[in-house]
Structures are given as structure tokens and as C-alpha cells.
Design a protein around this motif. Structure first.
Motif, mmCIF file in Angstrom:
data_model
loop_
_atom_site.group_PDB
_atom_site.id
_atom_site.type_symbol
_atom_site.label_atom_id
_atom_site.label_comp_id
_atom_site.label_asym_id
_atom_site.label_seq_id
_atom_site.Cartn_x
_atom_site.Cartn_y
_atom_site.Cartn_z
ATOM 1 N N VAL A 213 5.368 8.362 36.463
ATOM 2 C CA VAL A 213 3.997 8.533 36.946
ATOM 3 C C VAL A 213 3.948 9.694 37.935
ATOM 4 C CG1 VAL A 213 2.174 7.491 38.363
ATOM 5 C CG2 VAL A 213 3.279 6.151 36.569
ATOM 6 N N GLN A 214 4.908 9.732 38.845
ATOM 7 C CA GLN A 214 4.980 10.815 39.816
ATOM 8 C C GLN A 214 5.184 12.160 39.134
ATOM 9 O OE1 GLN A 214 8.689 11.365 41.846
ATOM 10 N NE2 GLN A 214 7.675 11.685 43.839
ATOM 11 N N GLN A 215 6.128 12.200 38.200
ATOM 12 C CA GLN A 215 6.437 13.463 37.523
ATOM 13 C C GLN A 215 5.255 13.996 36.722
ATOM 14 O OE1 GLN A 215 9.866 12.206 35.279
ATOM 15 N NE2 GLN A 215 11.305 12.669 36.929
ATOM 16 N N GLU A 216 4.514 13.097 36.103
ATOM 17 C CA GLU A 216 3.381 13.499 35.276
ATOM 18 C C GLU A 216 2.093 13.674 36.077
ATOM 19 O OE1 GLU A 216 3.415 14.338 32.040
ATOM 20 O OE2 GLU A 216 5.598 14.083 32.112
ATOM 21 N N LYS A 217 2.206 13.398 37.397
ATOM 22 C CA LYS A 217 1.045 13.515 38.290
ATOM 23 C C LYS A 217 -0.106 12.603 37.861
ATOM 24 C CE LYS A 217 2.042 18.170 39.982
ATOM 25 N NZ LYS A 217 3.463 18.168 39.535
ATOM 26 N N TYR A 218 0.262 11.388 37.426
ATOM 27 C CA TYR A 218 -0.721 10.357 37.134
ATOM 28 C C TYR A 218 -1.078 9.642 38.445
ATOM 29 C CZ TYR A 218 -0.461 10.351 31.991
ATOM 30 O OH TYR A 218 -0.559 10.676 30.660
ATOM 31 N N SER A 219 -2.091 8.800 38.385
ATOM 32 C CA SER A 219 -2.443 7.923 39.498
ATOM 33 C C SER A 219 -2.400 6.474 39.014
ATOM 34 C CB SER A 219 -3.834 8.267 40.034
ATOM 35 O OG SER A 219 -4.827 8.126 39.028
ATOM 36 N N LEU A 220 -2.517 5.558 39.959
ATOM 37 C CA LEU A 220 -2.488 4.132 39.643
ATOM 38 C C LEU A 220 -3.784 3.460 40.093
ATOM 39 C CD1 LEU A 220 1.115 2.983 40.664
ATOM 40 C CD2 LEU A 220 0.282 3.579 38.380
ATOM 41 N N ASP A 221 -4.237 2.547 39.277
ATOM 42 C CA ASP A 221 -5.351 1.668 39.578
ATOM 43 C C ASP A 221 -4.868 0.622 40.576
ATOM 44 O OD1 ASP A 221 -7.731 0.121 39.213
ATOM 45 O OD2 ASP A 221 -6.856 -0.948 37.506
ATOM 46 N N LEU A 222 -5.407 0.650 41.810
ATOM 47 C CA LEU A 222 -5.116 -0.399 42.787
ATOM 48 C C LEU A 222 -6.249 -1.400 42.671
ATOM 49 C CD1 LEU A 222 -3.267 -1.476 44.967
ATOM 50 C CD2 LEU A 222 -4.505 -0.096 46.645
ATOM 51 N N ASN A 223 -6.007 -2.400 41.854
ATOM 52 C CA ASN A 223 -7.046 -3.255 41.304
ATOM 53 C C ASN A 223 -7.120 -4.570 42.069
ATOM 54 O OD1 ASN A 223 -8.306 -5.187 39.451
ATOM 55 N ND2 ASN A 223 -8.169 -3.562 37.919
ATOM 56 N N THR A 224 -8.284 -4.838 42.651
ATOM 57 C CA THR A 224 -8.441 -6.030 43.490
ATOM 58 C C THR A 224 -8.905 -7.263 42.726
ATOM 59 O OG1 THR A 224 -10.676 -5.320 44.065
ATOM 60 C CG2 THR A 224 -8.891 -4.712 45.584
ATOM 61 N N ALA A 225 -9.165 -7.130 41.430
ATOM 62 C CA ALA A 225 -9.601 -8.308 40.659
ATOM 63 C C ALA A 225 -8.558 -9.410 40.706
ATOM 64 C CB ALA A 225 -9.892 -7.909 39.213
ATOM 65 N N GLY A 226 -7.287 -9.031 40.870
ATOM 66 C CA GLY A 226 -6.217 -10.019 40.907
ATOM 67 C C GLY A 226 -6.338 -11.011 42.046
ATOM 68 N N PHE A 227 -6.961 -10.602 43.151
ATOM 69 C CA PHE A 227 -7.153 -11.524 44.270
ATOM 70 C C PHE A 227 -7.913 -12.778 43.850
ATOM 71 C CE2 PHE A 227 -6.849 -7.741 47.278
ATOM 72 C CZ PHE A 227 -5.693 -8.174 47.914
ATOM 73 N N TYR A 228 -8.751 -12.635 42.839
ATOM 74 C CA TYR A 228 -9.676 -13.701 42.466
ATOM 75 C C TYR A 228 -9.263 -14.433 41.198
ATOM 76 C CZ TYR A 228 -11.930 -10.830 45.892
ATOM 77 O OH TYR A 228 -12.172 -10.108 47.046
ATOM 78 N N LYS A 229 -8.016 -14.213 40.770
ATOM 79 C CA LYS A 229 -7.455 -14.929 39.621
ATOM 80 C C LYS A 229 -6.584 -16.071 40.134
ATOM 81 C CE LYS A 229 -9.345 -11.734 37.101
ATOM 82 N NZ LYS A 229 -10.651 -11.999 36.443
ATOM 83 N N GLN A 230 -6.908 -17.285 39.750
ATOM 84 C CA GLN A 230 -6.247 -18.462 40.292
ATOM 85 C C GLN A 230 -4.737 -18.418 40.102
ATOM 86 O OE1 GLN A 230 -7.728 -22.145 38.673
ATOM 87 N NE2 GLN A 230 -6.480 -23.430 40.011
ATOM 88 N N GLY A 231 -4.309 -17.849 39.000
ATOM 89 C CA GLY A 231 -2.886 -17.826 38.710
ATOM 90 C C GLY A 231 -2.127 -16.671 39.311
ATOM 91 N N TYR A 232 -2.812 -15.852 40.145
ATOM 92 C CA TYR A 232 -2.172 -14.631 40.643
ATOM 93 C C TYR A 232 -2.437 -14.407 42.134
ATOM 94 C CZ TYR A 232 -0.672 -9.731 40.559
ATOM 95 O OH TYR A 232 -0.039 -8.543 40.798
ATOM 96 N N GLN A 233 -3.685 -14.131 42.530
ATOM 97 C CA GLN A 233 -4.137 -14.054 43.921
ATOM 98 C C GLN A 233 -3.507 -12.916 44.735
ATOM 99 O OE1 GLN A 233 -4.073 -17.991 45.734
ATOM 100 N NE2 GLN A 233 -4.713 -18.936 43.823
ATOM 101 N N GLN A 234 -3.377 -11.769 44.121
ATOM 102 C CA GLN A 234 -2.917 -10.571 44.822
ATOM 103 C C GLN A 234 -3.387 -9.346 44.036
ATOM 104 O OE1 GLN A 234 1.489 -10.250 44.666
ATOM 105 N NE2 GLN A 234 1.415 -11.955 43.225
ATOM 106 N N THR A 235 -3.074 -8.176 44.546
ATOM 107 C CA THR A 235 -3.510 -6.970 43.854
ATOM 108 C C THR A 235 -2.665 -6.720 42.609
ATOM 109 O OG1 THR A 235 -2.040 -5.670 45.267
ATOM 110 C CG2 THR A 235 -4.371 -5.750 45.882
#
Length: 275
Positions: A213-235
Motif C-alpha cells: 500500500v505504501q509503495q503504490e501510494k494507496y490510502s486506507l479506509d478508516l471505517n467506523t461502521a465496525g464500532f456498531y457491529k455487535q460481533g466486532y465493536q472497533q474500527t
């Protein structure tokens, strides 16, 4: 500048959005200055031959190919209407399928010129009887992918291999360069009674992915939907992956992954310092 890089519209069959204009008004009221509309791109023609599991996984996964022109017209009209209040980008959340790279290249060649943002995601893996959805339900993921591959760790490995393959794939000049929610394979982790930790082999795989990702100069989705998933609860991704990405200088782009009016801006305050 306050930005949401991952949102959906009324063209999403599994969302609860009546009108995207309401979302934009809400985003403006919350102080967002940039807003990326990234609807799920149509699934490839012919994918039904490989699709397995619950049929609803497939019928609700994305907008129809017949809706694409209407999608662009509606979103571009909104872009113009609210140009003095917010910068709106329009594109797709594109699923990667190694079996349909040709179709995907053709789709992007036709519609890519109309986009100015996008997300590259993995929502499906080869599992029991064919391609299976990984985030539709715990039962679908467990029976179709985890049990089909033999363990949670094997499903985790298969997922990151496919995310890495998506990054490496040559999909043409309009390929999205932001990877979506790169820990989606963990969405139901709290429901499993087996190890959901990352073994050393999979940690190394994640590090390889981030290096690329770094080499290709991509970015990452820092996705907050995970906070609201009962089975996950984090980013998506988890803190340890986000920290590693930050160390490598990889841009982290907030994504609400909005599928309803109530989702607009969700979790932003929890990850603001990361941005």
C-alpha cells in the motif's frame, strides 16, 4: 478538512436511505467539507455461475448495472446543487473478483471517466460450493467460508491474500486506490468459539499488504461502521493495523460507511486524532 470518504445512497439495496440529498444536508450540518459518494458497483455479469449460499447475499449486494446512469445523474445534480457548501466526489465501492478482472476493466473503462474517487473492497471469498459473502451474516460467513476452508485463521489468510491480490491487479487507469475496511474478515469475531487472533503468518501477510500500500501510494479506509457491529465493536482496520499504517505514512481516510441517515458522521469523534 473534515471529510467522509465512504458513503452510500438510495441505490444500495441493503441500505435504508430514502434520498441521498438528506445525507448531504446532514453532513453539511456536521461540518463536513468533503463528501465521497461511493456506491457499490454492479457485480460482474456472469457471477451467478459462481455464486453460492443465501441468494439474498447476491441480490442485495450492489446497485444494478441498469441504475448506473441514473446514479451518476442524481449524484452530479447534487454535487452542483451543494457546490457552495461542500465538495462532493462521486465514484464506486468496487468489489475485486480475480475471476472477472476483464469485466471489471471494461466496466471501469466505460464509467471510470465519470468518477473522481473510489474504494476497492473485498466482500466475497471462495468457500463452500463457490463464492460466498463474508459480511452478510455470521451464519453465512461461518458455514460458507470458515467451515468451508477449515478454520477462522484459514479464512483470515484467504481474505488478506485476496485484498493483496486486489491491490496488485491491473484494472486500468480508473482503478480505485483506497482499500476499503481491510479487516472486514473479523466482523463476526466475537461470535466464534475458536481463535480469532492473527497467527504470525497472517501478521506477516498484513505487513506485506501495508508495505505494498505504501509503495503504490494507496490510502486506507478508516471505517467506523465496525464500532456498531455487535460481533466486532472497533474500527476497520483494528488499532494495531492502523498504527502500523500510520508509521508507514499511509493516509487514513475516515469512512462512515453510511447506509442510513443515522449513520452520517458516525464514530468520527472516536478516530479524529488518527486523522
Amino acid at each position: 478538512m473534515k471529510r467522509d470518504g465512504h458513503t452510500h445512497t438510495e441505490f444500495c439495496p441493503h441500505g435504508k436511505i430514502e434520498d441521498t440529498e438528506l445525507l448531504i444536508k446532514r453532513a453539511i450540518s456536521l461540518g463536513f467539507k468533503e463528501y465521497s459518494i461511493t456506491e457499490h458497483a454492479p457485480l460482474p455479469t456472469g457471477i451467478e455461475e459462481l455464486a453460492a449460499g443465501d441468494p439474498n447475499v447476491w441480490t442485495t449486494a450492489s446497485m444494478s448495472l441498469n441504475d448506473v446512469d441514473n446514479y451518476f445523474k442524481k449524484m452530479n445534480d447534487l454535487r452542483k446543487k451543494y457546490a457552495s457548501d461542500i465538495i462532493i466526489y462521486v465514484g464506486f465501492e468496487l468489489d475485486y473478483f480475480s475471476e472477472f478482472e476483464g469485466w471489471t476493466c471494461d466496466f471501469l473503462a466505460e464509467y471510470g471517466p465519470q468518477t473522481d474517487d473510489g474504494i476497492l473492497s473485498v466482500h466475497f471469498l471462495n468457500g463452500k460450493d463457490g463464492l460466498r459473502g463474508i459480511d452478510y451474516s455470521f451464519e453465512e460467513y461461518k458455514t460458507g467460508v470458515v467451515d468451508g476452508l477449515g478454520s477462522f485463521e484459514k479464512a483470515q489468510k484467504r481474505y488478506y491474500q485476496k485484498v493483496l491480490a486486489s491491490l496488485e491487479a491491473d484494472l486500468g487507469p480508473f482503478k480505485p486506490t483506497r482499500l476499503g475496511h481491510i479487516s472486514l474478515c473479523q466482523k463476526f469475531e466475537r461470535f466464534f468459539d475458536e481463535s480469532i487472533d492473527y497467527p504470525s503468518e497472517n501478521i506477516a501477510l498484513v505487513h506485506t499488504l501495508l508495505t505494498r500500500v505504501q509503495q503504490e501510494k494507496y490510502s486506507l479506509d478508516l471505517n467506523t461502521a465496525g464500532f456498531y457491529k455487535q460481533g466486532y465493536q472497533q474500527t476497520y482496520p483494528q488499532v494495531w493495523i492502523s498504527k502500523k499504517a500510520a508509521e508507514l505514512g499511509i493516509p487514513l481516510i475516515y469512512g462512515s460507511d453510511t447506509h442510513s441517515l443515522a449513520d452520517v458522521g458516525q464514530g468520527y469523534e472516536k478516530i479524529e486524532n488518527w486523522l
